[in-house]
Design a protein around this motif. Sequence first.
Motif, short mmCIF file in Angstrom:
data_model
loop_
_atom_site.label_atom_id
_atom_site.label_comp_id
_atom_site.label_asym_id
_atom_site.label_seq_id
_atom_site.Cartn_x
_atom_site.Cartn_y
_atom_site.Cartn_z
N THR A 190 -16.11 -5.35 5.50
CA THR A 190 -15.03 -4.90 6.38
C THR A 190 -14.11 -6.09 6.68
N PRO A 191 -12.83 -6.01 6.37
CA PRO A 191 -12.13 -4.84 5.85
C PRO A 191 -12.39 -4.62 4.36
N VAL A 192 -12.28 -3.38 3.96
CA VAL A 192 -12.37 -3.02 2.54
C VAL A 192 -11.00 -3.27 1.90
N PRO A 193 -10.97 -3.90 0.74
CA PRO A 193 -9.67 -4.13 0.10
C PRO A 193 -8.85 -2.84 -0.04
N ARG A 194 -7.59 -2.94 0.35
CA ARG A 194 -6.61 -1.84 0.25
C ARG A 194 -6.92 -0.66 1.16
N ASP A 237 -6.71 1.28 4.60
CA ASP A 237 -5.85 1.25 5.78
C ASP A 237 -6.43 2.03 6.96
N CYS A 238 -7.77 2.22 6.95
CA CYS A 238 -8.38 2.90 8.09
C CYS A 238 -8.26 2.03 9.34
N ALA A 239 -8.41 2.65 10.51
CA ALA A 239 -8.21 1.93 11.77
C ALA A 239 -9.18 0.78 11.93
N THR A 240 -10.41 0.94 11.44
CA THR A 240 -11.40 -0.13 11.57
C THR A 240 -11.02 -1.32 10.72
N CYS A 241 -10.62 -1.08 9.48
CA CYS A 241 -10.21 -2.19 8.60
C CYS A 241 -8.96 -2.87 9.15
N GLU A 242 -8.01 -2.10 9.67
CA GLU A 242 -6.81 -2.70 10.26
C GLU A 242 -7.17 -3.56 11.47
N ARG A 243 -8.08 -3.09 12.30
CA ARG A 243 -8.48 -3.89 13.46
C ARG A 243 -9.17 -5.17 13.03
N ALA A 244 -10.00 -5.08 11.98
CA ALA A 244 -10.67 -6.28 11.48
C ALA A 244 -9.65 -7.30 11.01
N ARG A 245 -8.61 -6.86 10.32
CA ARG A 245 -7.57 -7.79 9.86
C ARG A 245 -6.82 -8.39 11.03
N ALA A 305 -27.98 -1.03 10.25
CA ALA A 305 -27.41 0.10 10.98
C ALA A 305 -26.07 0.47 10.37
N ILE A 306 -26.09 1.10 9.21
CA ILE A 306 -24.89 1.20 8.40
C ILE A 306 -23.77 2.01 9.04
N VAL A 307 -24.11 3.06 9.80
CA VAL A 307 -23.09 3.91 10.43
C VAL A 307 -23.65 4.50 11.72
N TYR A 323 -17.59 2.85 10.86
CA TYR A 323 -17.64 2.89 12.33
C TYR A 323 -16.24 3.18 12.86
N PRO A 324 -16.10 4.06 13.85
CA PRO A 324 -14.79 4.24 14.48
C PRO A 324 -14.29 2.91 15.05
#
Length: 272
Positions: free
Chosen positions: A14-18, A20-28, A196-198, A253-254
Amino acid sequence: MQVTLLGTGDTAGTPVPRCDCATCERARETGQRRSRFSVHVKNERTGQRLLIDASPDFRQQFLDTDVALPDAAIITHVHFDHLDGLGNVYRLLDRLPVHAANETDPETGESVAETVRRRYNYLHQVEVFPETPFEPFEAAGFEITLVPVVHPPLLSYGLRVEGEEAVLSLTGDTSYAIPERSQTVLSGADLLLAEAIVPAAMCEKHPLGGRHPDENGVYRSFGTKHMTREGALDMAERLDAEQVRLVHLSHRYPAEQAFGPKLGVDGEQIVL
């Protein structure tokens, strides 16, 4: 004992390349990232360092932290996100003892130790030591015990790392159905790193759904081979862990829950 979470993500990170989910955006945005799984444990009595699983992100993890390179390593299973970083020892280390289980996996026809030896026989630095589950062995000045867990179709192992001052346990990649004998070895740790994957609510999106519901119907396994957040926290209570950090987390994860209490992030250090 100083525990550094080098990588706290699942196979995609996380983030996963490319993505654009909210979790990946927050991580960036926040820099709270999760690379592929790996843990560094320093023996503060001897100064030796233990690496648990060799992430494909090995190089960047050691660039991003101030911890020293390992004196010994353990591989819990042969999925690439736990094994493929071993190639990084070339030109970095003169020797790396690598400990892994000696049980033959019916799926692969060889043990984890044999797979590591075959995959990295071109590197003279990698010296493989087969270990028998439930039989303690020494590495980096710690007493370590591998225990079978449930991560089909491959054999997978959790472990207990015991020093003079503290005990660290890891569930390894596993469903909630950890055998009772393995639970006994993992119990009573000062710190438990629990897969705890999800969150359990994500089980409805898995093709196989969820398994191992609690008395309220909350699923503690995601499909057949990973624990949910709720399952991991329940397991931490069963194992009577003093502290717990959830690891091997996915970007599913949300966003509002993805970086909450007890959820590990890369670079976190815990002194026991």
